[in-house]
Design a protein around this motif. Sequence first.
Motif, mmCIF file in Angstrom:
data_model
loop_
_atom_site.group_PDB
_atom_site.id
_atom_site.type_symbol
_atom_site.label_atom_id
_atom_site.label_comp_id
_atom_site.label_asym_id
_atom_site.label_seq_id
_atom_site.Cartn_x
_atom_site.Cartn_y
_atom_site.Cartn_z
ATOM 1 N N ARG A 91 0.779 -1.166 0.049
ATOM 2 C CA ARG A 91 -0.097 -0.122 0.192
ATOM 3 C C ARG A 91 0.834 1.141 0.075
ATOM 4 O O ARG A 91 0.447 2.183 -0.693
ATOM 5 N N PRO A 95 1.338 5.622 -4.018
ATOM 6 C CA PRO A 95 1.440 6.998 -4.232
ATOM 7 C C PRO A 95 2.439 6.958 -5.591
ATOM 8 O O PRO A 95 2.239 7.658 -6.351
ATOM 9 N N PHE A 122 -2.306 21.230 -7.250
ATOM 10 C CA PHE A 122 -2.276 20.356 -6.530
ATOM 11 C C PHE A 122 -1.552 18.951 -6.812
ATOM 12 O O PHE A 122 -0.772 18.586 -6.007
ATOM 13 N N VAL A 126 1.613 17.484 -4.936
ATOM 14 C CA VAL A 126 1.485 15.998 -4.463
ATOM 15 C C VAL A 126 2.840 15.362 -5.140
ATOM 16 O O VAL A 126 3.446 14.492 -4.267
ATOM 17 N N MET B 210 -7.368 12.834 -3.582
ATOM 18 C CA MET B 210 -5.811 13.128 -3.480
ATOM 19 C C MET B 210 -5.129 11.834 -3.470
ATOM 20 O O MET B 210 -4.111 11.872 -4.114
ATOM 21 N N LYS B 211 -5.651 10.880 -2.858
ATOM 22 C CA LYS B 211 -4.721 9.563 -2.890
ATOM 23 C C LYS B 211 -4.738 8.900 -4.217
ATOM 24 O O LYS B 211 -3.563 8.486 -4.639
ATOM 25 N N GLY B 214 -2.040 10.614 -6.267
ATOM 26 C CA GLY B 214 -0.792 10.175 -5.915
ATOM 27 C C GLY B 214 -0.187 10.602 -4.445
ATOM 28 O O GLY B 214 1.085 10.439 -4.265
ATOM 29 N N ALA B 215 -1.045 11.132 -3.781
ATOM 30 C CA ALA B 215 -0.752 11.861 -2.335
ATOM 31 C C ALA B 215 -0.552 10.632 -1.463
ATOM 32 O O ALA B 215 -1.126 9.739 -1.517
ATOM 33 N N THR B 216 0.488 10.680 -0.813
ATOM 34 C CA THR B 216 0.897 9.705 0.501
ATOM 35 C C THR B 216 -0.137 9.931 1.597
ATOM 36 O O THR B 216 -0.830 10.777 1.611
ATOM 37 N N ASP B 217 -0.122 8.942 2.473
ATOM 38 C CA ASP B 217 -1.101 8.954 3.608
ATOM 39 C C ASP B 217 -0.710 10.352 4.562
ATOM 40 O O ASP B 217 -1.769 11.037 4.817
ATOM 41 N N PHE B 219 0.808 13.073 3.551
ATOM 42 C CA PHE B 219 0.371 14.231 2.857
ATOM 43 C C PHE B 219 -0.837 14.782 3.092
ATOM 44 O O PHE B 219 -1.266 15.827 3.387
ATOM 45 N N LEU B 295 -8.541 6.828 4.614
ATOM 46 C CA LEU B 295 -7.142 6.547 3.872
ATOM 47 C C LEU B 295 -7.085 5.336 3.146
ATOM 48 O O LEU B 295 -6.096 5.197 2.160
ATOM 49 N N ALA B 296 -7.759 4.265 3.314
ATOM 50 C CA ALA B 296 -7.596 3.050 2.700
ATOM 51 C C ALA B 296 -8.095 3.131 1.238
ATOM 52 O O ALA B 296 -8.892 2.433 0.641
ATOM 53 N N VAL B 297 -7.649 4.263 0.370
ATOM 54 C CA VAL B 297 -7.899 4.174 -1.030
ATOM 55 C C VAL B 297 -6.825 3.551 -1.800
ATOM 56 O O VAL B 297 -5.702 3.984 -1.693
#
Lengths: 252, 297
Positions: A91, A95, A122, A126, B210-211, B214-217, B219, B295-297
């Motif tokens: 997981r 990202p 954004f 990111v 966001m996820k 590509g955003a991290t948890d 972030f 966040l579990a996406v």
Amino acid sequence: MSVAFAERFAMPAVVHGPRPVISFHGVSKVYGNHVVALREVDLAIHQGDFCFLVGASGAGKSTLVRLLIREETPSTGRIFVEGDEITRMARRKLPKLRRRFGIVFQDYKLLANRTVAQNVAFALQVTRPGQRHLREKVEEVLWIVGLEDKLDKFPDELSGGEQQRVAIARALVHRPHIFVADEPTGNLDPDTSWGIVQLLLQINHRGTTVLMATHNREIVDLVRRRVIAVEQGRVVRDEAQGSYLRPGDATL
Amino acid sequence: MRRIGASLWFAWHSAGQNFKRNLGVSLAGVFTMGLIILLVGGALLFTHSVDSILQTQQNNASKIKIYISDSASLAQIADFQQRLKDDRRVISVAFETKDQAAKEASSDPDIQQALQTLGSNPLPASLNLEVKQLTDLAAFDKLAKATPIVDRTTATDYNPDVISKLHTVINVIEGIGIVIALILFAISLVIIMNTIRTAVYARRTEIEIMKLVGATDWFVRWPFILEGMLGGIIAAIFSGGIVFAGYHLFVQSAQRSLLSVPFDGGYAVTLLVLLLGGGALVGAFGSYLGVRRFLAV
Ligand SMILES: Nc1ncnc2c1ncn2[C@@H]1O[C@H](COP(=O)(O)OP(=O)(O)OP(=O)(O)O)[C@@H](O)[C@H]1O
Ligand SMILES: [Mg+2]
């Protein structure tokens, strides 16, 4: 759409490697409600390919896109992206995987409480925190899609086609390796649609792999690039220089 | 560094914006947190005050009389006194002669009468000891019993019962204070978590997007955590002020009713700092838990 843009926003051209950028191996997807969206899909897309993904509504095109960024996991089979098996990816590595893509979602997925410029910025924040010249890059890509006068509008103040173009700009701004667009011209007039396709052809020309799901018959038939046709979850046709319909068929 | 800086700036910026945007939910969270911090602060200060009162009692209790046998010579007594004086646990040692003891006791009419009937003075001389720790009294009692010049029949006035009882009371009250504070802390964590979860629920699509981009948890998480910290600190400032003012009033009114509750300024300041830190911590941790499921996406 300037050539200068393509030079700046596309990945540098890379020699065709032997290993596909994206590959599906016997991938099936059954949703929780027992709907079988994909059946035994085998697929290989190489660096620099430009592919149309066509098929009737409900054929499974969006499902395929969701599997690519692990928004969904396949029920069976394996998927590789740039050599990594994403079906078993941890997981915390997702990202990084997702940043390799620029994705235009069928429902756009814009952040409702951020302006057009913030939405695009954004994606850069990111993927590359601390990016220099953020504002210029954002403005440039929005200018490319013809939204330079809507920078400070919120998504719900835009027309459907304008929102779609914001989504396209967001997917382009971080110069992804792979550009995936799920019906990116569904809400655009023929001229704007054609402009967007020209843009995608340009970044493809510079080496970016492009996968575009579409119902736009005219565009597919005019461009004459690779066409992957899906029907009830199966890949029924994969031609190097295909058309929207199978030659001789009246419908999909 | 630049990247970290940019991420942090982004997080702060988002936290502030989100706080304003969700002012209703944010204020509700701050209010509940404030209420709980108020209770925690109140409970801690109350137990501390009770503690100080008991401590005074304890100080009075930290005295022991070692009775000296009549046959002891002055030199022996002086020698023993010096030995006690040199002991680190001892605050002071005073010699009380037989006459002084009689004088002291004569305030009680019964004893005075008994002294008169006897004609001679049966009260022993004593060394009056004040020690730092209540718990050390037992050791001095033992020491006295092992010393030859000490009265054989009653070596000291040490009464282990009273002392151990007082000691237990103090421990129990301190324990209750801590338990109450801990329970309130846990409750506040649950409340904060749920408040934040409600706030986050409204923004779950935002998190999902966001996820997917590509955003991290972390972030995604940082702005929420900073938002929680901000709320916790604001709550602590208000509640801390109220607790402090309340403590001041309590001490004043207690002193007016002649109950001597010492105003412990040092403790109050420590408590304020503690409440601020606790508020920030609870706010941050509550947010962390509140965001987790989305966040579990
Ligand atoms: N989240 C989901 N849960 C359950 N079933 C789903 C889900 N998403 C899609 N499906 C079903 O899976 C099948 C394929 O859907 P998908 O969205 O992939 O089609 P599509 O080819 O993108 O269609 P369109 O051209 O209309 O966008 C459909 O039958 C759809 O009802
Ligand atoms: Mg679709």
